[in-house]
Scaffold this motif. Structure first.
Motif, PDB file in Angstrom:
ATOM      1  N   UNK A 167       0.849  -1.193   0.000  1.00  0.00           N
ATOM      2  CA  UNK A 167       0.000   0.000   0.000  1.00  0.00           C
ATOM      3  C   UNK A 167       0.881   1.239   0.000  1.00  0.00           C
ATOM      4  N   UNK A 168       0.370   2.311  -0.573  1.00  0.00           N
ATOM      5  CA  UNK A 168       0.999   3.625  -0.412  1.00  0.00           C
ATOM      6  C   UNK A 168       0.182   4.331   0.660  1.00  0.00           C
ATOM      7  N   UNK A 169       0.831   4.784   1.697  1.00  0.00           N
ATOM      8  CA  UNK A 169       0.101   5.321   2.852  1.00  0.00           C
ATOM      9  C   UNK A 169      -0.768   6.525   2.484  1.00  0.00           C
ATOM     10  N   UNK A 170      -0.387   7.273   1.457  1.00  0.00           N
ATOM     11  CA  UNK A 170      -1.191   8.429   1.047  1.00  0.00           C
ATOM     12  C   UNK A 170      -2.540   8.010   0.474  1.00  0.00           C
ATOM     13  N   UNK A 183      -7.570   6.475   3.534  1.00  0.00           N
ATOM     14  CA  UNK A 183      -8.511   7.558   3.814  1.00  0.00           C
ATOM     15  C   UNK A 183      -8.969   7.570   5.275  1.00  0.00           C
ATOM     16  N   UNK A 184      -8.948   6.409   5.899  1.00  0.00           N
ATOM     17  CA  UNK A 184      -9.467   6.293   7.267  1.00  0.00           C
ATOM     18  C   UNK A 184      -8.376   5.878   8.250  1.00  0.00           C
ATOM     19  N   UNK A 185      -7.635   4.851   7.887  1.00  0.00           N
ATOM     20  CA  UNK A 185      -6.674   4.228   8.803  1.00  0.00           C
ATOM     21  C   UNK A 185      -5.404   5.069   8.931  1.00  0.00           C
ATOM     22  N   UNK A 186      -4.927   5.205  10.147  1.00  0.00           N
ATOM     23  CA  UNK A 186      -3.639   5.837  10.431  1.00  0.00           C
ATOM     24  C   UNK A 186      -2.560   4.789  10.154  1.00  0.00           C
ATOM     25  N   UNK A 187      -1.661   5.081   9.230  1.00  0.00           N
ATOM     26  CA  UNK A 187      -0.662   4.091   8.809  1.00  0.00           C
ATOM     27  C   UNK A 187       0.222   3.620   9.961  1.00  0.00           C
ATOM     28  N   UNK A 246       2.259  -5.466  13.291  1.00  0.00           N
ATOM     29  CA  UNK A 246       2.010  -6.889  13.514  1.00  0.00           C
ATOM     30  C   UNK A 246       0.981  -7.113  14.621  1.00  0.00           C
ATOM     31  N   UNK A 247       0.034  -8.011  14.336  1.00  0.00           N
ATOM     32  CA  UNK A 247      -1.054  -8.416  15.233  1.00  0.00           C
ATOM     33  C   UNK A 247      -2.197  -7.404  15.328  1.00  0.00           C
ATOM     34  N   UNK A 248      -2.086  -6.286  14.626  1.00  0.00           N
ATOM     35  CA  UNK A 248      -3.205  -5.333  14.613  1.00  0.00           C
ATOM     36  C   UNK A 248      -4.348  -5.941  13.811  1.00  0.00           C
ATOM     37  N   UNK A 249      -5.568  -5.630  14.233  1.00  0.00           N
ATOM     38  CA  UNK A 249      -6.747  -6.164  13.545  1.00  0.00           C
ATOM     39  C   UNK A 249      -7.610  -5.005  13.031  1.00  0.00           C
ATOM     40  N   UNK A 307     -14.315  -4.179   8.949  1.00  0.00           N
ATOM     41  CA  UNK A 307     -15.292  -3.357   8.225  1.00  0.00           C
ATOM     42  C   UNK A 307     -14.631  -2.256   7.378  1.00  0.00           C
ATOM     43  N   UNK A 308     -14.971  -0.993   7.670  1.00  0.00           N
ATOM     44  CA  UNK A 308     -14.493   0.114   6.838  1.00  0.00           C
ATOM     45  C   UNK A 308     -12.973   0.264   6.877  1.00  0.00           C
ATOM     46  N   UNK A 309     -12.381  -0.003   8.023  1.00  0.00           N
ATOM     47  CA  UNK A 309     -10.923   0.107   8.122  1.00  0.00           C
ATOM     48  C   UNK A 309     -10.239  -0.968   7.271  1.00  0.00           C
TER      49      UNK A 309
END
Length: 201
Positions: free
Chosen positions: A26-29, A32-36, A41-44, A47-49
């Motif tokens: 992914x390119x962080x730019x 639209x919603x998620x903070x890069x 690791x292990x983050x879940x 839905x929209x995220x």
């Protein structure tokens, strides 16, 4: 979607291994919603995220394919969009990726028009009228097309191109009427045609 692992490929690009399937970038730019910074690791993400991350991945895939085309030759936005649509990419992902490439000046309709005009005159000498129509038919805006043609004819004399076409008509033994029609079909104005023919006569 659970993040199994990440790799910072560049300041803006992250490689993600997740429960969504194969690894993707992914390119962080494009998020639209998620903070890069939260893609670790292990983050879940649900839905929209989750959709936001996957869409960013699709936009980066489009960007990569677009860069493949741009590495081969200059492209215009309209033409590149059509190629990417045929590859099955979604229009919204295409728009996002091409906006980024235009911002970075990797994709530039004026540069494409300049390149196209230079190549075109080698194989098919044509006048302003035809060249403008051809550029517009390729999705180049009229303003950009007109500026490219203006720049082009500051280097190349339209009269010289008309003479090349006229010489071809002479070799083909075309009648005066067919010569005029041929030159008009190649985008030369009637006044320029008359000037060339009067010179030769």
């Amino acid at each position: 979607m659970v993040i199994y692992g990440t790799e910072q490929v560049s300041p803006e690009v992250i490689k993600i291994n997740s429960s969504a399937g194969l690894a993707f970038f992914i390119r962080t730019t494009y998020l639209k919603i998620v903070d890069s910074s939260k893609i670790v690791t292990n983050a879940e993400f649900l839905d929209q995220e989750e959709e936001d991350i996957l869409e960013a991945g699709m936009s980066f895939a489009v960007e990569s394919k677009a860069m493949d085309y741009l590495a081969r030759a200059e492209q215009c936005r309209f033409g590149l969009t059509q190629k990417l649509l045929k590859k099955g990419y979604k229009k919204n992902n295409i728009d996002i990726a091409l906006d980024y490439l235009e911002q970075k000046n990797y994709l530039n309709d004026k540069r494409f028009a300049d390149s196209w005009l230079t190549t075109r005159q080698i194989t098919s000498p044509e006048g302003r009228i035809k060249l403008l129509a051809e550029l517009c038919s390729r999705g180049i805006s009229r303003d950009v097309s007109e500026q490219a043609i203006k720049d082009f004819f500051e280097i190349i004399e339209e009269t010289d191109l008309a003479r090349k076409c006229y010489a071809k008509c002479i070799r083909m033994r075309k009648s005066k009427e067919k010569t005029v029609l041929y030159l008009q079909n190649h985008g030369f104005s009637y006044s320029l045609i008359k000037k060339i023919m009067n010179e030769e006569e």
